[in-house]
Design an enzyme around this catalytic site. Structure first.
Site, PDB file in Angstrom:
ATOM      1  N   HIS A 114     -44.774 101.058 -54.067  1.00  0.00           N
ATOM      2  CA  HIS A 114     -45.236  99.521 -53.694  1.00  0.00           C
ATOM      3  C   HIS A 114     -45.577  98.970 -54.753  1.00  0.00           C
ATOM      4  CE1 HIS A 114     -48.965 101.626 -53.343  1.00  0.00           C
ATOM      5  NE2 HIS A 114     -49.623 100.391 -53.417  1.00  0.00           N
ATOM      6  N   HIS A 146     -48.409  97.229 -55.526  1.00  0.00           N
ATOM      7  CA  HIS A 146     -49.730  97.031 -56.083  1.00  0.00           C
ATOM      8  C   HIS A 146     -49.808  97.160 -57.684  1.00  0.00           C
ATOM      9  CE1 HIS A 146     -51.575  96.789 -52.001  1.00  0.00           C
ATOM     10  NE2 HIS A 146     -51.336  95.461 -52.155  1.00  0.00           N
ATOM     11  N   ASP A 173     -52.169  98.628 -59.479  1.00  0.00           N
ATOM     12  CA  ASP A 173     -52.397 100.056 -59.907  1.00  0.00           C
ATOM     13  C   ASP A 173     -51.227 101.125 -59.823  1.00  0.00           C
ATOM     14  OD1 ASP A 173     -52.789  99.845 -57.220  1.00  0.00           O
ATOM     15  OD2 ASP A 173     -53.963 101.584 -56.894  1.00  0.00           O
ATOM     16  N   HIS A 174     -50.126 100.413 -59.400  1.00  0.00           N
ATOM     17  CA  HIS A 174     -48.885 101.327 -58.976  1.00  0.00           C
ATOM     18  C   HIS A 174     -47.776 100.853 -60.171  1.00  0.00           C
ATOM     19  CE1 HIS A 174     -50.473 103.900 -55.594  1.00  0.00           C
ATOM     20  NE2 HIS A 174     -50.949 102.756 -55.523  1.00  0.00           N
ATOM     21  N   HIS A 197     -48.940  99.932 -44.904  1.00  0.00           N
ATOM     22  CA  HIS A 197     -49.763  99.254 -45.975  1.00  0.00           C
ATOM     23  C   HIS A 197     -49.870  97.759 -45.873  1.00  0.00           C
ATOM     24  CE1 HIS A 197     -52.508 100.089 -49.208  1.00  0.00           C
ATOM     25  NE2 HIS A 197     -51.610  99.456 -50.068  1.00  0.00           N
ATOM     26  N   ASP A 235     -49.497 104.556 -50.859  1.00  0.00           N
ATOM     27  CA  ASP A 235     -50.521 104.100 -49.988  1.00  0.00           C
ATOM     28  C   ASP A 235     -50.144 103.924 -48.510  1.00  0.00           C
ATOM     29  OD1 ASP A 235     -51.457 104.183 -52.353  1.00  0.00           O
ATOM     30  OD2 ASP A 235     -52.295 102.156 -52.559  1.00  0.00           O
ATOM     31  N   HIS A 256     -54.951 109.830 -55.375  1.00  0.00           N
ATOM     32  CA  HIS A 256     -55.457 108.305 -55.071  1.00  0.00           C
ATOM     33  C   HIS A 256     -57.007 108.504 -54.730  1.00  0.00           C
ATOM     34  CE1 HIS A 256     -55.040 104.198 -53.744  1.00  0.00           C
ATOM     35  NE2 HIS A 256     -54.072 104.053 -54.505  1.00  0.00           N
TER      36      HIS A 256
END
Length: 313
Positions: free
Chosen positions: A63, A65, A67-68, A140, A211, A269
């Protein structure tokens, strides 16, 4: 087939855990590795690992976001400097193509290799001679996907001496039998491929989820998997917080592993609030439900066990 954890933290990096990135190494099968997510500084983690950036073949994004994905531009640029010339394919949710292309354009980054960006939908997103990759949408705050990587069965070796004893010389017929195809000889004899192949080895299955809250898609992707990699951001006493932010607890991950009848659960995670002995709370919570559970740490690896060979039909 090995899983190598480059980053196992949630949201933002800490001194103990970098943000998310997982490598699936398949040196024996293909000579390289795949990445699942690419958080900030992933290329730095690769430099401190046994992996070689030039050998990266595919990147699967769960996805969008930060942090990914924030590590992607730097990694793409550095791959050229590390001698990467072979094609690289990136798979991810809608928007990943525009984000990467505009970032590379504005930074005037030039790649020395072909780059393919595939915006995915649910279903099979990749299939070749060795693997298939299936994806499904999880639950999510943004579109988040999980990936099911299934290794194809490895056929047994061709029993060449047995064929020679029947007076059959090497040639195209050997290739057909090796592929599992029955052969009709000109003299009327029929050769059943199964009689001339040794034991085949079943393929392994690895499910790597983005997530997510608990959902049916997780169970679908994880069903009977050899390994399930599941986010476990919080302990169960923070269930309400996890639910609010569309995440899972260690208990949630363990329940999914149990219901899906997987062989091994690996939790990742992890919120930065869990340090040292506090991490054991997550591990113990999961093990009370699903004993064969591991808590991933940065630079930790897990070798996916090979399966026992079986007789061909």
């Amino acid at each position: 087939m090995d899983l190598y954890f480059l980053g196992t933290g949630a949201g933002m990096p800490s001194k103990q855990r970098n943000v998310t990135s997982i490598a699936l190494s398949y040196v024996d099968e293909r000579g390289g590795f795949w990445l699942f997510d690419c958080g900030e500084a992933t290329q730095h983690r690769i430099m401190h690992s046994p992996l070689r950036l030039s050998k990266l073949e595919k990147l699967f994004v769960t996805h969008l976001h930060g942090d990914h994905i924030y590590g992607i531009p730097g990694l793409l640029a550095s791959r050229s400097y590390h001698g990467g010339e072979t094609p690289l394919a990136i798979y991810g949710p809608k928007g990943i193509k525009h984000w990467i292309e505009i970032t590379l354009k504005l930074s005037q980054s030039r790649l020395n290799y072909p780059l393919e960006i595939v915006e995915i939908e649910e279903g099979i997103v990749l299939e070749d001679d060795h693997f298939s990759v299936e994806t499904a949408r999880l639950e999510h705050r943004v579109d988040s996907y999980g990936y099911r990587v299934k290794e194809k069965e490895k056929p047994g070796r061709l029993l060449i001496e047995k064929l020679r004893n029947l007076g059959i010389p090497s040639g195209p017929l050997y290739g057909k039998l090796k592929q599992g195809l029955d052969v009709d000889l000109e003299d009327g004899r029929k050769l059943a491929a199964g009689e001339f192949l040794g034991l085949s080895t079943p393929g392994r299955t690895v499910a790597i989820l983005g997530d997510t809250r608990v959902c049916e898609a997780s169970l679908k992707l994880a069903e009977n998997a050899d390994v399930l990699v599941h986010e476990s951001t919080f302990a169960s006493k923070l269930h309400d917080l996890a639910f609010k932010y569309h995440h899972s607890t260690a208990k949630d991950a363990a329940m999914t592993a149990k219901k899906a009848a997987v062989q091994t659960l690996i939790m990742t995670h992890i919120s930065s609030r869990y340090q040292g002995e506090e991490e054991e709370e997550l591990l113990n919570e999961a093990k009370s439900i699903f004993p064969n559970t591991f808590l991933a740490r940065d630079f930790w690896s897990y070798a996916v066990p090979s399966k026992k060979a079986k007789q061909n039909k």
